[in-house]
Design a protein around this motif. Structure first.
Motif, PDB file in Angstrom:
ATOM      1  N   HIS A 168      28.343  79.383  53.461  1.00 51.53           N
ATOM      2  CA  HIS A 168      29.634  79.097  54.063  1.00 51.53           C
ATOM      3  C   HIS A 168      30.480  79.879  53.282  1.00 51.53           C
ATOM      4  O   HIS A 168      30.650  80.521  52.426  1.00 51.53           O
ATOM      5  CB  HIS A 168      30.043  77.536  53.704  1.00 51.53           C
ATOM      6  CG  HIS A 168      30.246  77.469  52.188  1.00 51.53           C
ATOM      7  ND1 HIS A 168      29.020  77.152  51.214  1.00 51.53           N
ATOM      8  CD2 HIS A 168      31.214  76.943  51.273  1.00 51.53           C
ATOM      9  CE1 HIS A 168      29.373  76.847  50.016  1.00 51.53           C
ATOM     10  NE2 HIS A 168      30.846  76.939  50.099  1.00 51.53           N
ATOM     11  N   TRP A 169      31.811  79.938  53.780  1.00 52.21           N
ATOM     12  CA  TRP A 169      32.841  81.049  53.277  1.00 52.21           C
ATOM     13  C   TRP A 169      34.329  80.232  53.417  1.00 52.21           C
ATOM     14  O   TRP A 169      34.586  79.907  54.591  1.00 52.21           O
ATOM     15  CB  TRP A 169      32.813  82.346  54.177  1.00 52.21           C
ATOM     16  CG  TRP A 169      34.037  83.031  53.958  1.00 52.21           C
ATOM     17  CD1 TRP A 169      35.145  83.253  54.800  1.00 52.21           C
ATOM     18  CD2 TRP A 169      34.295  83.908  52.843  1.00 52.21           C
ATOM     19  NE1 TRP A 169      36.156  84.118  54.074  1.00 52.21           N
ATOM     20  CE2 TRP A 169      35.715  84.519  52.874  1.00 52.21           C
ATOM     21  CE3 TRP A 169      33.427  84.240  51.539  1.00 52.21           C
ATOM     22  CZ2 TRP A 169      35.975  85.265  52.094  1.00 52.21           C
ATOM     23  CZ3 TRP A 169      33.765  85.068  50.774  1.00 52.21           C
ATOM     24  CH2 TRP A 169      35.166  85.634  50.991  1.00 52.21           C
ATOM     25  N   ASP A 170      34.689  80.117  52.288  1.00 52.96           N
ATOM     26  CA  ASP A 170      36.042  79.341  52.211  1.00 52.96           C
ATOM     27  C   ASP A 170      37.007  80.622  51.872  1.00 52.96           C
ATOM     28  O   ASP A 170      36.613  81.413  51.006  1.00 52.96           O
ATOM     29  CB  ASP A 170      36.075  78.422  51.198  1.00 52.96           C
ATOM     30  CG  ASP A 170      35.366  77.269  51.456  1.00 52.96           C
ATOM     31  OD1 ASP A 170      35.400  76.957  52.620  1.00 52.96           O
ATOM     32  OD2 ASP A 170      35.039  76.603  50.672  1.00 52.96           O
ATOM     33  N   GLU A 171      38.019  80.865  52.800  1.00 55.77           N
ATOM     34  CA  GLU A 171      39.029  81.864  52.331  1.00 55.77           C
ATOM     35  C   GLU A 171      39.793  81.467  51.122  1.00 55.77           C
ATOM     36  O   GLU A 171      40.186  80.523  51.073  1.00 55.77           O
ATOM     37  CB  GLU A 171      40.126  81.868  53.603  1.00 55.77           C
ATOM     38  CG  GLU A 171      41.052  83.020  53.324  1.00 55.77           C
ATOM     39  CD  GLU A 171      41.051  84.077  54.478  1.00 55.77           C
ATOM     40  OE1 GLU A 171      42.058  84.793  54.420  1.00 55.77           O
ATOM     41  OE2 GLU A 171      40.462  83.840  55.500  1.00 55.77           O
TER      42      GLU A 171
END
Length: 136
Positions: free
Chosen positions: A36-39
């Motif tokens: 996942h990628w959280d800004e």
């Protein structure tokens, strides 16, 4: 004109996958599970940061160690009015770097007599070297 090319060695090797040397390596990589990628939280800045005309927003993290100042800063601000695809943008940034180097040397020389002596000696040596190259 329906000619047969079967007499050419290697003709049609892409027809049968077993005859292709790269087939064992031609696999789709497996999908990574749980990635996942959280800004990241955008960086706050208390100095001026020049941004490109092509990008809608700044990246979350950027450098602020050398904010634009003096004549070189004015040149950089002008450069960022042009697209990154424009040669003027990059040439102006290169020129601003050279102007900044001169500004820094002059500023250091004004603060310290030792730096002033070293700077003037370096300029003299560079001038002698250039003149020597020109007179050959």
């Amino acid at each position: 004109m329906n000619r047969s090319h079967e007499h050419i060695p290697g003709w049609g090797v892409d027809l049968d996958r077993r005859d292709r040397p790269a087939v064992p390596m031609e696999r789709k990589p497996p999908r990574l599970q749980g990635v996942h990628w959280d800004e990241p939280v955008p960086q706050q800045s208390n100095v001026e940061v020049l941004t490109s005309t092509e990008h809608m927003r700044r990246p979350p993290v950027y450098g602020t160690s050398v904010p634009p100042r003096g004549l070189s800063g004015r040149i950089r601000r002008r450069a960022f009015r042009h697209s990154e695809n424009d040669l003027r943008h990059w040439l102006m940034l290169l020129f601003a770097d050279r102007v900044d180097a001169v500004e820094s040397a002059v500023g250091d020389g004004a603060r310290s007599p030792q730096v002033r002596t070293a700077t003037s000696l370096g300029i003299a040596v560079a001038a002698v070297w250039i003149l020597g190259r020109l007179t050959r």
